[in-house]
Design a protein around this motif. Sequence first.
Motif, PDB file in Angstrom:
ATOM      1  N   LEU A 113     -13.247  -3.758   1.733  1.00 18.65           N
ATOM      2  CA  LEU A 113     -13.309  -2.468   1.051  1.00 18.65           C
ATOM      3  C   LEU A 113     -13.937  -2.635  -0.325  1.00 18.65           C
ATOM      4  O   LEU A 113     -13.787  -3.690  -0.971  1.00 18.65           O
ATOM      5  CB  LEU A 113     -11.898  -1.875   0.938  1.00 18.65           C
ATOM      6  CG  LEU A 113     -11.237  -1.467   2.263  1.00 18.65           C
ATOM      7  CD1 LEU A 113      -9.816  -0.962   2.025  1.00 18.65           C
ATOM      8  CD2 LEU A 113     -12.061  -0.409   2.986  1.00 18.65           C
ATOM      9  N   PRO A 114     -14.636  -1.631  -0.825  1.00 18.55           N
ATOM     10  CA  PRO A 114     -15.459  -1.793  -2.038  1.00 18.55           C
ATOM     11  C   PRO A 114     -14.701  -2.197  -3.297  1.00 18.55           C
ATOM     12  O   PRO A 114     -15.273  -2.856  -4.173  1.00 18.55           O
ATOM     13  CB  PRO A 114     -16.125  -0.421  -2.209  1.00 18.55           C
ATOM     14  CG  PRO A 114     -15.297   0.519  -1.388  1.00 18.55           C
ATOM     15  CD  PRO A 114     -14.777  -0.284  -0.248  1.00 18.55           C
ATOM     16  N   LEU A 115     -13.423  -1.821  -3.425  1.00 16.74           N
ATOM     17  CA  LEU A 115     -12.682  -2.142  -4.646  1.00 16.74           C
ATOM     18  C   LEU A 115     -11.607  -3.209  -4.422  1.00 16.74           C
ATOM     19  O   LEU A 115     -10.764  -3.430  -5.291  1.00 16.74           O
ATOM     20  CB  LEU A 115     -12.035  -0.874  -5.230  1.00 16.74           C
ATOM     21  CG  LEU A 115     -12.995   0.186  -5.759  1.00 16.74           C
ATOM     22  CD1 LEU A 115     -12.222   1.381  -6.324  1.00 16.74           C
ATOM     23  CD2 LEU A 115     -13.927  -0.388  -6.826  1.00 16.74           C
ATOM     24  N   ASP A 157       0.846  -1.188   0.000  1.00 17.82           N
ATOM     25  CA  ASP A 157       0.000   0.000   0.000  1.00 17.82           C
ATOM     26  C   ASP A 157       0.889   1.248   0.000  1.00 17.82           C
ATOM     27  O   ASP A 157       1.679   1.447   0.914  1.00 17.82           O
ATOM     28  CB  ASP A 157      -0.882  -0.025   1.252  1.00 17.82           C
ATOM     29  CG  ASP A 157      -1.878   1.127   1.297  1.00 17.82           C
ATOM     30  OD1 ASP A 157      -1.722   2.103   0.531  1.00 17.82           O
ATOM     31  OD2 ASP A 157      -2.814   1.058   2.121  1.00 17.82           O
ATOM     32  N   THR A 178      -6.981   7.680  -4.315  1.00 19.74           N
ATOM     33  CA  THR A 178      -8.440   7.581  -4.207  1.00 19.74           C
ATOM     34  C   THR A 178      -8.925   6.175  -4.542  1.00 19.74           C
ATOM     35  O   THR A 178     -10.005   5.759  -4.100  1.00 19.74           O
ATOM     36  CB  THR A 178      -9.141   8.592  -5.130  1.00 19.74           C
ATOM     37  OG1 THR A 178      -8.804   8.317  -6.500  1.00 19.74           O
ATOM     38  CG2 THR A 178      -8.751  10.018  -4.791  1.00 19.74           C
ATOM     39  N   TYR A 179      -8.139   5.434  -5.303  1.00 22.80           N
ATOM     40  CA  TYR A 179      -8.485   4.047  -5.640  1.00 22.80           C
ATOM     41  C   TYR A 179      -7.909   3.063  -4.620  1.00 22.80           C
ATOM     42  O   TYR A 179      -8.581   2.123  -4.197  1.00 22.80           O
ATOM     43  CB  TYR A 179      -7.978   3.695  -7.046  1.00 22.80           C
ATOM     44  CG  TYR A 179      -8.684   4.439  -8.139  1.00 22.80           C
ATOM     45  CD1 TYR A 179      -9.823   3.920  -8.761  1.00 22.80           C
ATOM     46  CD2 TYR A 179      -8.235   5.688  -8.581  1.00 22.80           C
ATOM     47  CE1 TYR A 179     -10.487   4.607  -9.767  1.00 22.80           C
ATOM     48  CE2 TYR A 179      -8.882   6.391  -9.586  1.00 22.80           C
ATOM     49  CZ  TYR A 179     -10.006   5.843 -10.174  1.00 22.80           C
ATOM     50  OH  TYR A 179     -10.655   6.529 -11.177  1.00 22.80           O
ATOM     51  N   THR A 180      -6.640   3.257  -4.232  1.00 24.60           N
ATOM     52  CA  THR A 180      -6.039   2.331  -3.273  1.00 24.60           C
ATOM     53  C   THR A 180      -6.726   2.412  -1.917  1.00 24.60           C
ATOM     54  O   THR A 180      -6.807   1.422  -1.191  1.00 24.60           O
ATOM     55  CB  THR A 180      -4.531   2.610  -3.103  1.00 24.60           C
ATOM     56  OG1 THR A 180      -4.337   3.951  -2.620  1.00 24.60           O
ATOM     57  CG2 THR A 180      -3.799   2.428  -4.412  1.00 24.60           C
ATOM     58  N   GLN A 181      -7.235   3.582  -1.570  1.00 27.64           N
ATOM     59  CA  GLN A 181      -7.928   3.731  -0.288  1.00 27.64           C
ATOM     60  C   GLN A 181      -9.219   2.918  -0.246  1.00 27.64           C
ATOM     61  O   GLN A 181      -9.752   2.638   0.827  1.00 27.64           O
ATOM     62  CB  GLN A 181      -8.233   5.206  -0.027  1.00 27.64           C
ATOM     63  CG  GLN A 181      -7.000   6.013   0.357  1.00 27.64           C
ATOM     64  CD  GLN A 181      -7.227   7.509   0.298  1.00 27.64           C
ATOM     65  OE1 GLN A 181      -8.292   7.983  -0.097  1.00 27.64           O
ATOM     66  NE2 GLN A 181      -6.219   8.271   0.672  1.00 27.64           N
ATOM     67  N   GLN A 182      -9.714   2.525  -1.410  1.00 29.03           N
ATOM     68  CA  GLN A 182     -10.907   1.679  -1.488  1.00 29.03           C
ATOM     69  C   GLN A 182     -10.555   0.208  -1.699  1.00 29.03           C
ATOM     70  O   GLN A 182     -11.427  -0.617  -1.930  1.00 29.03           O
ATOM     71  CB  GLN A 182     -11.817   2.160  -2.618  1.00 29.03           C
ATOM     72  CG  GLN A 182     -12.324   3.583  -2.446  1.00 29.03           C
ATOM     73  CD  GLN A 182     -13.252   3.996  -3.569  1.00 29.03           C
ATOM     74  OE1 GLN A 182     -14.382   3.497  -3.671  1.00 29.03           O
ATOM     75  NE2 GLN A 182     -12.780   4.880  -4.433  1.00 29.03           N
ATOM     76  N   GLY A 183      -9.247  -0.092  -1.612  1.00 35.63           N
ATOM     77  CA  GLY A 183      -8.822  -1.488  -1.668  1.00 35.63           C
ATOM     78  C   GLY A 183      -8.364  -1.988  -3.018  1.00 35.63           C
ATOM     79  O   GLY A 183      -8.018  -3.160  -3.153  1.00 35.63           O
TER      80      GLY A 183
END
Length: 323
Positions: free
Chosen positions: A244-246, A13, A266-271
């Motif tokens: 997480l959603p992604l 991450d 913004t994408y990694t924070q959603q997995g």
Amino acid sequence: MGTVYFVGAGSGDPELLTLKGKRVIESADVIIYDRLVNPVLLYLAKDSARFIYSGKYPKNHVLKQKNINQLLVKEGHQNQTVVRLKGGDPGIFGRVGEEIETLQSEGICYEIVPGVTAASAASSYSGIPLTHREYSSKVTLATAHRQVGETIDFKGLTDNGTICLYMGVEKVESTQKKLLEQNVSPKLPVAIIEWGSLGRQHTITATVQTMIDAINEQHIQNPALIIVGEVVSCREGADWFEQLPLFGHKMLLMDTETIDFETILTYTQQGADVYAIQVGEERDKRFDEVHKQYLNDHYFDEVVYLDPNLTMMYKNQRDILDK
């Protein structure tokens, strides 16, 4: 004379990078980065910084350790800031000791910026505490690649304790044999975590007795961390990261403009497991080799076109490599 900074990139991450690590990367004149470093961190570099890949594959080193040492001396003798960017923490199985000795022999200044090691990241992102009042009062970090004649007191270290074995998949058969020979319970829980803290993370649980079959059935490969201990029983179903959603989405961002680091987050924070590429004649050509190397190693099945005009030009990852 320059200064060499050994910077721990964290484990996977990109937000596990420390604030000091971020500051040093942003000021670097040259960045020598390893294979297990998430290359999106290079987006933090200034426009004039040079990138040098020193990735090591099992039995196939792009740069051998001797050559890396020589490179550090060469770059360190110049009046510049050199960052040696390592995955996880430089001081934990990162061979930083050998590189420091080389710099010291040449009188080159250096600093070490610690990072989040795989044991901390992979366990936390899998919902497994390394210590627990009921199960574990000690933690041991070990490598499965031991020197000839070297032994580990598996029995003593797993009694009310946890062992984290780095890069242990290749040696899992000999590890299991040693555990059982030392009368470690065959029912002791084991977790194997592949690509810890990235959106492609894959966590499986087993026991000492079943760990080999589990690894083979799930096709687990390095980089993977093996955790042995009762703390593994704390994992129940999907952990917070996997919810997480992604999570599990492998997404490739594409744009003709420079892709901002915060956009990636913004994408990694959603997995999501994310990589970002700027294409076109105005692209930052320093990244051409970085992209080629990374995309040959990793596949992304979802393409996000930040510039809609790219939709017809690039259908998938293969198109990028071909062009």
